[in-house]
Design a protein around this motif. Sequence first.
Motif, PDB file in Angstrom:
ATOM      1  N   SER A   7      70.870  38.758 -17.822  1.00  0.00           N
ATOM      2  CA  SER A   7      69.987  38.659 -18.983  1.00  0.00           C
ATOM      3  C   SER A   7      68.526  38.497 -18.593  1.00  0.00           C
ATOM      4  O   SER A   7      67.625  38.749 -19.399  1.00  0.00           O
ATOM      5  N   GLU A   8      68.262  38.071 -17.361  1.00  0.00           N
ATOM      6  CA  GLU A   8      66.893  37.829 -16.903  1.00  0.00           C
ATOM      7  C   GLU A   8      66.343  38.968 -16.051  1.00  0.00           C
ATOM      8  O   GLU A   8      65.133  39.081 -15.863  1.00  0.00           O
ATOM      9  N   GLN A   9      67.225  39.790 -15.506  1.00  0.00           N
ATOM     10  CA  GLN A   9      66.790  40.747 -14.490  1.00  0.00           C
ATOM     11  C   GLN A   9      65.791  41.772 -15.023  1.00  0.00           C
ATOM     12  O   GLN A   9      64.802  42.096 -14.371  1.00  0.00           O
ATOM     13  N   LYS A  10      66.042  42.304 -16.229  1.00  0.00           N
ATOM     14  CA  LYS A  10      65.170  43.360 -16.745  1.00  0.00           C
ATOM     15  C   LYS A  10      63.738  42.865 -16.933  1.00  0.00           C
ATOM     16  O   LYS A  10      62.777  43.513 -16.495  1.00  0.00           O
ATOM     17  N   ASN A  11      63.594  41.707 -17.582  1.00  0.00           N
ATOM     18  CA  ASN A  11      62.254  41.141 -17.775  1.00  0.00           C
ATOM     19  C   ASN A  11      61.579  40.868 -16.441  1.00  0.00           C
ATOM     20  O   ASN A  11      60.378  41.126 -16.263  1.00  0.00           O
ATOM     21  N   PHE A  12      62.346  40.344 -15.497  1.00  0.00           N
ATOM     22  CA  PHE A  12      61.787  40.008 -14.188  1.00  0.00           C
ATOM     23  C   PHE A  12      61.328  41.274 -13.471  1.00  0.00           C
ATOM     24  O   PHE A  12      60.263  41.290 -12.839  1.00  0.00           O
ATOM     25  N   GLN A  13      62.110  42.332 -13.555  1.00  0.00           N
ATOM     26  CA  GLN A  13      61.736  43.586 -12.901  1.00  0.00           C
ATOM     27  C   GLN A  13      60.434  44.133 -13.475  1.00  0.00           C
ATOM     28  O   GLN A  13      59.606  44.680 -12.742  1.00  0.00           O
ATOM     29  N   GLN A  14      60.250  43.985 -14.774  1.00  0.00           N
ATOM     30  CA  GLN A  14      59.010  44.446 -15.396  1.00  0.00           C
ATOM     31  C   GLN A  14      57.808  43.602 -14.964  1.00  0.00           C
ATOM     32  O   GLN A  14      56.723  44.122 -14.703  1.00  0.00           O
ATOM     33  N   GLN A  15      58.021  42.285 -14.871  1.00  0.00           N
ATOM     34  CA  GLN A  15      56.929  41.367 -14.509  1.00  0.00           C
ATOM     35  C   GLN A  15      56.530  41.476 -13.047  1.00  0.00           C
ATOM     36  O   GLN A  15      55.376  41.289 -12.690  1.00  0.00           O
ATOM     37  N   ARG A  16      57.489  41.780 -12.187  1.00  0.00           N
ATOM     38  CA  ARG A  16      57.244  41.762 -10.742  1.00  0.00           C
ATOM     39  C   ARG A  16      57.398  43.154 -10.122  1.00  0.00           C
ATOM     40  O   ARG A  16      57.778  43.279  -8.961  1.00  0.00           O
ATOM     41  N   GLN A  17      57.101  44.183 -10.882  1.00  0.00           N
ATOM     42  CA  GLN A  17      57.360  45.550 -10.429  1.00  0.00           C
ATOM     43  C   GLN A  17      56.686  45.864  -9.101  1.00  0.00           C
ATOM     44  O   GLN A  17      57.304  46.383  -8.166  1.00  0.00           O
ATOM     45  N   ARG A  18      55.394  45.530  -8.986  1.00  0.00           N
ATOM     46  CA  ARG A  18      54.654  45.842  -7.760  1.00  0.00           C
ATOM     47  C   ARG A  18      55.213  45.077  -6.567  1.00  0.00           C
ATOM     48  O   ARG A  18      55.391  45.635  -5.478  1.00  0.00           O
ATOM     49  N   GLN A  19      55.479  43.768  -6.775  1.00  0.00           N
ATOM     50  CA  GLN A  19      56.011  42.964  -5.671  1.00  0.00           C
ATOM     51  C   GLN A  19      57.393  43.454  -5.245  1.00  0.00           C
ATOM     52  O   GLN A  19      57.714  43.479  -4.055  1.00  0.00           O
ATOM     53  N   LEU A  20      58.207  43.866  -6.217  1.00  0.00           N
ATOM     54  CA  LEU A  20      59.546  44.363  -5.896  1.00  0.00           C
ATOM     55  C   LEU A  20      59.469  45.653  -5.085  1.00  0.00           C
ATOM     56  O   LEU A  20      60.243  45.852  -4.133  1.00  0.00           O
ATOM     57  N   GLN A  21      58.541  46.531  -5.435  1.00  0.00           N
ATOM     58  CA  GLN A  21      58.379  47.772  -4.686  1.00  0.00           C
ATOM     59  C   GLN A  21      57.923  47.493  -3.254  1.00  0.00           C
ATOM     60  O   GLN A  21      58.421  48.095  -2.297  1.00  0.00           O
ATOM     61  N   LYS A  22      56.972  46.572  -3.121  1.00  0.00           N
ATOM     62  CA  LYS A  22      56.498  46.209  -1.778  1.00  0.00           C
ATOM     63  C   LYS A  22      57.627  45.577  -0.971  1.00  0.00           C
ATOM     64  O   LYS A  22      57.822  45.893   0.210  1.00  0.00           O
ATOM     65  N   GLY A  23      58.369  44.685  -1.615  1.00  0.00           N
ATOM     66  CA  GLY A  23      59.485  44.041  -0.926  1.00  0.00           C
ATOM     67  C   GLY A  23      60.556  45.028  -0.511  1.00  0.00           C
ATOM     68  O   GLY A  23      61.164  44.896   0.559  1.00  0.00           O
TER      69      GLY A  23
END
Length: 452
Positions: free
Chosen positions: A56-72
């Motif tokens: 339930s939290e993953q989608k919102n988190f992916q939107q909020q941290r998109q740049r960091q997730l791509q870098k990671g």
Amino acid sequence: MIGFDYGTSNCAVGIMEGNNPKILPLGDHGRYISSTLYAPSRDVIVNWLCKHLPLSEQKNFQQQRQRQLQKGQAVLRELTLDGCPTELSFGQQALNNYLQEPDEGYYIKSPKSFLGASGLMPQQVELFEDIVAAMMSNIKMLTESALGRTVSQTVIGRPVNFQGLRGEESNQQALTILTNAAKRVGFKDVEFQFEPVAAGFEYEASLHKETRVLVVDIGGGTTDCSMLLMGPKQAASQDRTGDLLSHSGERIGGNDFDITFALKGIMPSFGMDTMLKTGKSMPTNSYWQAVAINNITHQTEFYSAANGRFLQQLIRDAEQPRLLRRLLTVQQQKLSYRVVNAAEQSKIALTDQIQQQVDLSDIDDGLTVDLDRDGFAKACKRELRAIAALMADAITQANCQPDVVFVTGGTAKSPILNQFLKQQFQHTPIVIGDHFGSVTAGLTRWARTIYS
């Protein structure tokens, strides 16, 4: 429902069994897991967290941290190609991984110490929120594994004042980070309770009459004092506002004792008290920055390229250059936590021993440092005076003397602290609680009170 002591040094979780709190075992960590995290790269923390969040939290988190997730993700691919681990580690394993390769990866101890820090940029607040959420997620998973069911309600302990210079603004910053992290990992109901008050609730369960209790909680990051009116009548009430007579708290805890002990006990072997060829005393600023592991600014300055050049010049100017090279090794290999950990382990050992020898041969071949209780007591005079002032402040605010002093917190195990407290309260009974478990137990009792 659980009581959750998200501590500066250790974390613990409690549940009620009948009328008694029980501190849960957290997998291989036992009942207490060190408040440490190690990542092969800082950039992959956000990816690990996203993978372990509730759906339930993953989608919102992916939107909020998109740049960091791509870098990671890019960093994770590099780590995989290089055959390096990609997972986070926590507790003792995190420390072990750091000590194996101090200049690799990303290691953080006691992130709670930074949550109220002044001047944090938005990206730093996000990083700390991710770190706290990762640690909470790990502990929540371990808790649910131990219980065989999900948990969604918690009371989290908090100090009277977090470690910041802006008073209530710093407190609110820290509480917001903790709340966001807890909600993100799946806690639906999150409440906070002062840590000394929680410890007092645990002691209150043993009282048979109304008692004025001064709770002194000397933890890893802060010392907190509360004067509480306690007893069977008070324990039956959900509204304890009128029973909380005073509070005082400051950033003086086990970390500060460790840092001071490292500075005054170990750093002389790195040239701190030596002279320059000009006859002037050695500048001490870099030594303080080296061990100030709970200060972002000091650590950033110590590990800067400019400071590396400054230390190399000091070596050329020093009467004893070999000692200064040890400090440069700390700077180049990122060994601040290694040095402070040595002081911390010595402090713990000096609970049962008078003397302790520290092996630092990984920094310089054959290097050992002898430490003892007297040296610890001399090093920590300032911290002891500050604790005395906090206790006096709580008594003054309450406008009454305590009937008993209840002491908890891991730092209070030290014989130096015990002797100091006896000197402060020569005519008042002192009760020593469970150094590591009193706060957790009290938080658990309060969780039952407010959620039942």
